[in-house]
Scaffold this motif. Structure first.
Motif, short mmCIF file in Angstrom:
data_model
loop_
_atom_site.label_atom_id
_atom_site.label_comp_id
_atom_site.label_asym_id
_atom_site.label_seq_id
_atom_site.Cartn_x
_atom_site.Cartn_y
_atom_site.Cartn_z
N THR A 1 -0.56 -6.20 -4.06
CA THR A 1 -1.98 -6.38 -3.74
C THR A 1 -2.71 -5.05 -3.54
OG1 THR A 1 -1.43 -6.60 -1.39
CG2 THR A 1 -1.58 -8.64 -2.68
N SER A 2 -1.98 -3.94 -3.65
CA SER A 2 -2.59 -2.61 -3.53
C SER A 2 -2.66 -1.96 -4.90
CB SER A 2 -1.76 -1.74 -2.59
OG SER A 2 -2.12 -0.37 -2.73
N GLU A 3 -3.87 -1.63 -5.34
CA GLU A 3 -4.01 -0.96 -6.63
C GLU A 3 -3.35 0.42 -6.64
OE1 GLU A 3 -5.02 -2.10 -9.63
OE2 GLU A 3 -5.04 -4.01 -8.56
N TYR A 4 -3.43 1.14 -5.50
CA TYR A 4 -2.80 2.46 -5.41
C TYR A 4 -1.28 2.35 -5.53
CZ TYR A 4 -7.33 4.17 -3.87
OH TYR A 4 -8.66 4.49 -3.80
N ALA A 5 -0.68 1.44 -4.78
CA ALA A 5 0.77 1.27 -4.82
C ALA A 5 1.22 0.80 -6.20
CB ALA A 5 1.22 0.30 -3.74
N LYS A 6 0.51 -0.16 -6.75
CA LYS A 6 0.84 -0.68 -8.09
C LYS A 6 0.81 0.45 -9.12
CE LYS A 6 -0.73 -4.08 -11.45
NZ LYS A 6 -1.60 -5.22 -11.72
N LYS A 7 -0.22 1.27 -9.06
CA LYS A 7 -0.37 2.38 -10.00
C LYS A 7 0.79 3.37 -9.87
CE LYS A 7 -2.96 4.77 -12.91
NZ LYS A 7 -3.14 4.29 -14.25
N LEU A 8 1.22 3.66 -8.64
CA LEU A 8 2.33 4.59 -8.45
C LEU A 8 3.65 4.02 -8.97
CD1 LEU A 8 1.45 6.17 -5.00
CD2 LEU A 8 1.29 7.22 -7.27
N PHE A 9 3.89 2.73 -8.78
CA PHE A 9 5.08 2.10 -9.36
C PHE A 9 5.08 2.27 -10.88
CE2 PHE A 9 6.14 0.04 -5.38
CZ PHE A 9 7.48 -0.29 -5.50
N GLU A 10 3.91 2.13 -11.49
CA GLU A 10 3.80 2.27 -12.94
C GLU A 10 3.94 3.72 -13.39
OE1 GLU A 10 0.84 -1.59 -13.53
OE2 GLU A 10 -0.05 0.42 -13.51
N VAL A 11 3.21 4.63 -12.77
CA VAL A 11 3.22 6.03 -13.17
C VAL A 11 4.61 6.64 -13.00
CG1 VAL A 11 2.36 8.33 -12.51
CG2 VAL A 11 0.76 6.43 -12.80
N GLY B 1 0.81 -1.20 0.00
CA GLY B 1 0.00 0.00 0.00
C GLY B 1 0.84 1.25 0.00
N VAL B 2 0.16 2.36 0.20
CA VAL B 2 0.78 3.69 0.22
C VAL B 2 0.67 4.21 1.65
CG1 VAL B 2 0.68 6.03 -0.72
CG2 VAL B 2 0.11 4.07 -2.18
N TYR B 3 1.84 4.48 2.26
CA TYR B 3 1.91 4.92 3.65
C TYR B 3 2.38 6.36 3.71
CZ TYR B 3 1.50 0.00 4.81
OH TYR B 3 1.04 -1.29 4.94
N VAL B 4 1.71 7.16 4.57
CA VAL B 4 2.06 8.56 4.76
C VAL B 4 2.43 8.75 6.23
CG1 VAL B 4 1.24 10.95 4.64
CG2 VAL B 4 0.52 9.28 2.91
N TYR B 5 3.53 9.48 6.45
CA TYR B 5 4.01 9.69 7.82
C TYR B 5 3.30 10.86 8.47
CZ TYR B 5 7.26 9.80 11.73
OH TYR B 5 7.81 9.74 12.98
N ASP B 6 2.88 10.66 9.73
CA ASP B 6 2.27 11.70 10.54
C ASP B 6 3.32 12.13 11.56
OD1 ASP B 6 0.94 13.08 12.64
OD2 ASP B 6 -0.95 12.10 12.13
N PHE B 7 3.90 13.32 11.37
CA PHE B 7 4.98 13.79 12.25
C PHE B 7 4.50 14.02 13.68
CE2 PHE B 7 7.06 14.75 8.22
CZ PHE B 7 8.36 14.37 8.49
#
Length: 152
Positions: A87-97, A16-22
């Motif tokens: 298994t994550s469509e968002y992560a897969k898409k970012l690897f491609e884009v 998936g796509v993980y974002v850090y919360d400072f």
């Protein structure tokens, strides 16, 4: 935020796509693409099955802990093996884009007016000192390269 949505990105976390919360010092699994806001982003493309990524993790997380305000939005895009095994469509898409074929890969990116205006891509291992250097150099480059306001 539920515990299953928080995980320090790595082989034990879901793709998936993980974002850090400072403020909370936690990584949050996003259920949407995280690039809606203008600003400065640093993105680490990670593969669970990548030995070099496991070495890089120590450098990356040390870099994350060393950042002083103003900070970029930090993102980890995690798949098992690039877009091929994800298994994550968002992560897969970012690897491609972002056309990522080497891991680890780190992007430094500025988004303005809804578009990516400046970007630097580094493929392969980095140590924390080089990450800090690239972060500072990219911020300076982005500041110098920013569209200038007309003088009055």
């Amino acid at each position: 935020m539920s515990a299953e949505k928080e995980c320090k990105p790595g082989p034990s976390c879901p793709n998936g796509v993980y974002v850090y919360d400072f403020e909370k010092k936690t990584w949050r699994l996003e259920e949407k693409l995280p690039f809606k806001e203008n600003g400065y982003y640093v993105i680490y493309f990670d593969n669970s099955s990548c030995p070099a990524c496991r070495k890089f993790d120590q450098e990356w997380f040390g870099f994350v802990d060393s950042l002083d305000p103003p900070r970029p939005t930090l993102i980890v895009v995690l798949c098992d093996w690039f877009a091929k095994l994800c298994t994550s469509e968002y992560a897969k898409k970012l690897f491609e884009v972002f056309d990522v074929h080497i891991s680890p890969t780190v992007f430094f990116m500025i988004r303005e007016n809804g578009k990516i205006t400046r970007m630097f891509k580094h493929e392969g291992l980095l140590d924390k000192e080089k990450l800090v250097f690239l972060h500072g150099a990219f911020k300076e480059f982005a500041k110098e390269d920013a569209p200038q306001q007309p003088s009055r």
